[in-house]
Motif scaffolding. Sequence first.
Motif, short mmCIF file in Angstrom:
data_model
loop_
_atom_site.label_atom_id
_atom_site.label_comp_id
_atom_site.label_asym_id
_atom_site.label_seq_id
_atom_site.Cartn_x
_atom_site.Cartn_y
_atom_site.Cartn_z
N CYS A 122 0.80 -0.83 -0.08
CA CYS A 122 -0.22 -0.07 -0.20
C CYS A 122 1.21 0.93 -0.30
O CYS A 122 1.73 1.26 0.99
CB CYS A 122 -0.91 0.24 1.06
SG CYS A 122 -1.87 1.59 1.34
N SER A 123 0.81 2.27 -1.11
CA SER A 123 1.51 3.25 -1.50
C SER A 123 0.99 4.89 -1.08
O SER A 123 -0.52 4.48 -1.44
CB SER A 123 2.30 3.14 -2.21
OG SER A 123 1.98 2.76 -3.87
N VAL A 124 1.75 5.85 -1.00
CA VAL A 124 0.98 7.05 -1.31
C VAL A 124 2.44 8.05 -1.09
O VAL A 124 4.00 7.61 -1.00
CB VAL A 124 0.36 7.68 0.17
CG1 VAL A 124 -1.28 6.86 0.03
CG2 VAL A 124 1.28 7.79 1.47
N VAL A 125 2.02 8.84 -2.14
CA VAL A 125 2.92 9.93 -2.17
C VAL A 125 3.17 11.59 -2.25
O VAL A 125 1.46 11.86 -2.24
CB VAL A 125 3.26 9.82 -4.05
CG1 VAL A 125 3.62 8.81 -4.56
CG2 VAL A 125 1.85 10.14 -4.52
N ILE A 126 3.76 11.97 -0.88
CA ILE A 126 3.91 13.54 -1.11
C ILE A 126 2.76 13.62 0.21
O ILE A 126 1.48 14.25 -0.08
CB ILE A 126 3.15 13.89 -2.56
CG1 ILE A 126 4.39 14.09 -4.10
CG2 ILE A 126 3.99 15.77 -2.31
CD1 ILE A 126 3.96 14.73 -4.69
N VAL A 127 2.95 13.24 0.85
CA VAL A 127 2.56 13.21 2.22
C VAL A 127 3.21 13.95 3.29
O VAL A 127 4.72 13.71 3.51
CB VAL A 127 1.45 12.18 2.76
CG1 VAL A 127 0.44 11.98 1.82
CG2 VAL A 127 2.42 10.25 3.29
N GLY A 128 3.04 14.24 4.16
CA GLY A 128 3.28 14.62 5.86
C GLY A 128 2.59 14.63 6.89
O GLY A 128 1.40 14.99 6.54
N HIS A 129 2.96 14.16 8.18
CA HIS A 129 2.48 13.93 9.55
C HIS A 129 0.99 13.35 9.19
O HIS A 129 0.57 13.70 9.36
CB HIS A 129 2.06 15.29 9.69
CG HIS A 129 2.67 16.24 9.86
ND1 HIS A 129 3.83 16.72 10.69
CD2 HIS A 129 3.38 17.97 9.20
CE1 HIS A 129 4.84 17.44 10.45
NE2 HIS A 129 4.28 18.42 9.63
N VAL A 130 1.56 12.16 8.75
CA VAL A 130 0.50 11.53 8.47
C VAL A 130 1.45 9.72 8.70
O VAL A 130 2.03 9.68 9.38
CB VAL A 130 0.36 10.99 7.02
CG1 VAL A 130 -0.05 11.97 6.53
CG2 VAL A 130 1.35 10.54 6.06
N THR A 131 -0.43 9.16 9.42
CA THR A 131 0.46 7.47 9.49
C THR A 131 -0.81 6.53 8.55
O THR A 131 -1.72 6.98 7.92
CB THR A 131 -0.52 7.51 11.43
OG1 THR A 131 0.65 7.97 11.55
CG2 THR A 131 0.13 5.89 11.42
N LEU A 132 0.70 5.62 7.65
CA LEU A 132 -0.91 4.83 6.98
C LEU A 132 -0.44 3.25 7.15
O LEU A 132 0.65 2.97 8.30
CB LEU A 132 1.12 5.06 5.56
CG LEU A 132 0.11 3.67 4.58
CD1 LEU A 132 -1.18 4.49 3.41
CD2 LEU A 132 1.12 3.76 3.55
N SER A 133 -1.75 2.92 7.78
CA SER A 133 -1.87 1.39 8.57
C SER A 133 -2.15 0.47 7.71
O SER A 133 -3.12 0.17 6.91
CB SER A 133 -2.46 1.58 9.40
OG SER A 133 -2.19 2.70 10.59
N TRP A 134 -2.64 -1.20 8.29
CA TRP A 134 -2.95 -2.03 7.42
C TRP A 134 -3.88 -2.51 8.58
O TRP A 134 -3.79 -3.27 9.24
CB TRP A 134 -1.91 -2.99 6.98
CG TRP A 134 -1.54 -3.40 5.51
CD1 TRP A 134 -0.31 -3.38 4.87
CD2 TRP A 134 -2.45 -3.41 4.79
NE1 TRP A 134 0.08 -3.07 3.90
CE2 TRP A 134 -1.62 -3.25 3.35
CE3 TRP A 134 -3.86 -3.69 4.09
CZ2 TRP A 134 -1.74 -3.22 2.20
CZ3 TRP A 134 -4.15 -3.72 2.96
CH2 TRP A 134 -3.16 -3.48 1.98
N TYR A 135 -5.49 -3.18 8.23
CA TYR A 135 -5.96 -3.61 9.37
C TYR A 135 -6.47 -4.52 8.82
O TYR A 135 -6.61 -4.78 7.35
CB TYR A 135 -7.31 -2.73 9.34
CG TYR A 135 -6.95 -1.04 10.15
CD1 TYR A 135 -6.92 -1.05 11.72
CD2 TYR A 135 -6.70 0.03 9.31
CE1 TYR A 135 -6.94 -0.01 12.17
CE2 TYR A 135 -5.28 0.66 10.68
CZ TYR A 135 -6.15 0.86 11.73
OH TYR A 135 -6.05 1.89 12.64
N LYS A 136 -6.67 -5.14 9.28
CA LYS A 136 -7.69 -6.86 9.07
C LYS A 136 -8.88 -6.84 9.94
O LYS A 136 -8.97 -7.06 10.87
CB LYS A 136 -6.97 -8.08 9.48
CG LYS A 136 -7.23 -9.51 9.38
CD LYS A 136 -6.40 -10.03 9.79
CE LYS A 136 -6.89 -11.81 9.42
NZ LYS A 136 -6.22 -12.73 9.50
N GLY A 137 -9.31 -6.69 9.46
CA GLY A 137 -11.24 -6.19 9.84
C GLY A 137 -11.44 -4.75 10.21
O GLY A 137 -10.20 -3.53 10.40
#
Length: 239
Positions: A122-137
């Motif tokens: 899972c990817s995102v570009v040009i971000v700042g002050h964020v959290t990227l997470s994977w969820y199972k349910g």
Amino acid sequence: MEGDSVTLNSGFIAISEMEDCEIQWIFGRARTLIAVINKQTNRFSVYDGVLDGRFRNRLKLDDQTGDLTITNTTMKHAGCYKAQILYISIDYNLIVYARLPVPVISRVCSSSSSSSNCSLVCSVVIVGHVTLSWYKGNSLLSSISVSDLSISLSLPLEVEYQEKNSYSCVINNPIRNQTTHLDITQLCQPCSDSEHCCGSTEAVIRLVLSALVGVATVILLVYDIRSTRADQDQAQMHP
């Protein structure tokens, strides 16, 4: 968020409470004056041309309360604001977050991947002050955070083929979030021994390379035919 409006309270319920004092709205460490309210002269002024015009057409004063509203905010409007009334001041620290992109889930091609698992990212570009997470349910599987501006993030995940669990990738800051749900049946299809599991990017690259090889072959064939005809013509002219 960028593009939103924010209202900073002057501390007065009503301007009618004021006598001869003056409210000054000040921005930043340089203490730049951006707005003034003077009850004695009944003057309500905004100085939106300061600081290279970053506040131009964005400042509004409430003539009843003295509150300052900043419209269509950008990252340049983040910082310290002060409502100065005589020797009393009210301070605000404004944080402006960039709008969140939608996370993109893609399949990862790797010869070392397990034959029973599907590798994803899972990817995102040009971000700042964020959290990227994977969820199972509703359960958090993994996450990664960044405080810098203008950076790209990616987070891997491995799932089993044909499993029925629901997965989602979420990007969030303290204000909002964006979610992309994983469609396992679409992205994760088992491959036979004669196939190589490739994402769309690798497939496109292979297709382009094949086309280039085909064009080069045609060019060489045409050149060879023309060279052969030229040699035959010269042979007829000089027996």
